[in-house]
Enzyme design. Structure first.
Site, PDB file in Angstrom:
ATOM      1  N   LYS A  87      18.155 -21.184  -7.463  1.00  0.00           N
ATOM      2  CA  LYS A  87      17.593 -19.979  -7.122  1.00  0.00           C
ATOM      3  C   LYS A  87      17.938 -19.679  -5.557  1.00  0.00           C
ATOM      4  O   LYS A  87      18.303 -20.330  -4.858  1.00  0.00           O
ATOM      5  CB  LYS A  87      16.283 -20.778  -6.797  1.00  0.00           C
ATOM      6  CG  LYS A  87      15.043 -19.719  -6.999  1.00  0.00           C
ATOM      7  CD  LYS A  87      13.752 -20.132  -7.231  1.00  0.00           C
ATOM      8  CE  LYS A  87      12.161 -19.162  -7.412  1.00  0.00           C
ATOM      9  NZ  LYS A  87      10.675 -19.384  -6.857  1.00  0.00           N
TER      10      LYS A  87
HETATM   11  C1  E4P Z   1       8.446 -17.609  -7.345  1.00  0.00           C
HETATM   12  O1  E4P Z   1       9.154 -18.399  -7.917  1.00  0.00           O
HETATM   13  C2  E4P Z   1       7.765 -18.409  -6.734  1.00  0.00           C
HETATM   14  O2  E4P Z   1       8.081 -19.637  -6.451  1.00  0.00           O
HETATM   15  C3  E4P Z   1       6.356 -17.577  -6.247  1.00  0.00           C
HETATM   16  O3  E4P Z   1       5.932 -16.865  -7.743  1.00  0.00           O
HETATM   17  C4  E4P Z   1       5.408 -17.194  -4.636  1.00  0.00           C
HETATM   18  O4  E4P Z   1       3.974 -17.351  -5.577  1.00  0.00           O
HETATM   19  P1  E4P Z   1       3.262 -16.939  -3.871  1.00  0.00           P
HETATM   20  O5  E4P Z   1       2.905 -15.181  -3.589  1.00  0.00           O
HETATM   21  O6  E4P Z   1       1.691 -16.979  -5.052  1.00  0.00           O
HETATM   22  O7  E4P Z   1       3.160 -17.810  -3.159  1.00  0.00           O
END
Ligand code: E4P
Length: 219
Positions: A87
């Protein structure tokens, strides 16, 4: 549409996997910290523990923000297990790193995407997944779903193979809207996925069926 769970909590990952509908896991540094996972060795062990639970893609986020650092960290993460997807944040060095990883056959998830232009760059660099954050856009009075629609249109116009991974999904209607638009993947907390199960007419209907069955059987 694929379902990923957005957590580093092993019990929740196991529960979603056991439900039989889980296609992957996404984590991020905040989610790891929430589980109390700190220190390089513990973080690596935790990724491996997640890989042991699921037979699916597991996104592991790099901490480095410079090109060389992202390459070094991402290459090590990818070598941990074939399920690992590196990522990478949507920054200049991140885009360059995604291009490098694509050339090496390493899967990537370009994260922190908030505009169609960012998604287009990630696709051109060869990202496996692009993660537009719908909930965080909604949080600032911007239509997160409109972004998913825009990216869908752009990717379809040019046949980009990068998968749209709708992230920051917060509730079941986000999931339904993503499915209607044609997102390839959603990642959501277990609560949002489990909420899809629920309908009061299902509960009352089942209660009635069971009551009628018992009555007919003379119980
Ligand atoms: C995705 O990979 C992110 O880690 C995540 O969906 C972020 O979500 P949030 O905005 O609820 O923290």
């Amino acid at each position: 549409m694929k379902f990923f769970i957005d957590t580093a909590n092993l019990a929740q990952i196991q529960e979603a996997y056991d439900l039989g509908v889980l296609d992957g896991v996404t984590t991020n540094p905040s989610l790891m910290a929430k589980e109390g996972i700190t220190g390089h060795d513990n973080i690596i062990k935790h990724y491996l523990a997640i890989c042991d639970i699921v037979d699916a893609d597991v996104s592991a986020e790099v901490i480095a923000t410079d090109y060389d650092g992202i390459i070094e960290e991402g290459t090590k993460l990818a070598a941990l297990n074939e399920k690992i997807v590196v990522k990478v944040p949507m920054i200049k060095d991140g885009v360059k790193a995604i291009k490098y990883f694509a050339s090496k056959g390493i899967k990537t998830n370009c994260t922190l995407v908030f505009s169609a232009g960012q998604a287009l760059l990630a696709a051109k660099a060869g990202a496996t997944y692009v993660s537009p954050f719908v909930g965080r856009l909604d949080d600032v009075s911007t239509d997160g779903m409109q972004l998913i629609e825009d990216i869908r249109l752009i990717f379809d116009n040019y046949g980009y193979e990068t998968q749209i991974l709708a992230a920051s999904v917060r509730h079941p209607m986000h999931i339904i809207q993503c499915a209607k638009i044609g997102a390839d993947v959603i990642t959501a907390p277990l609560s949002a996925i489990a909420a899809l199960l629920k309908h009061p007419l299902t509960d009352s209907g089942l209660a009635q069926f069971l009551a009628d069955h018992a009555k007919a059987a003379g119980k």
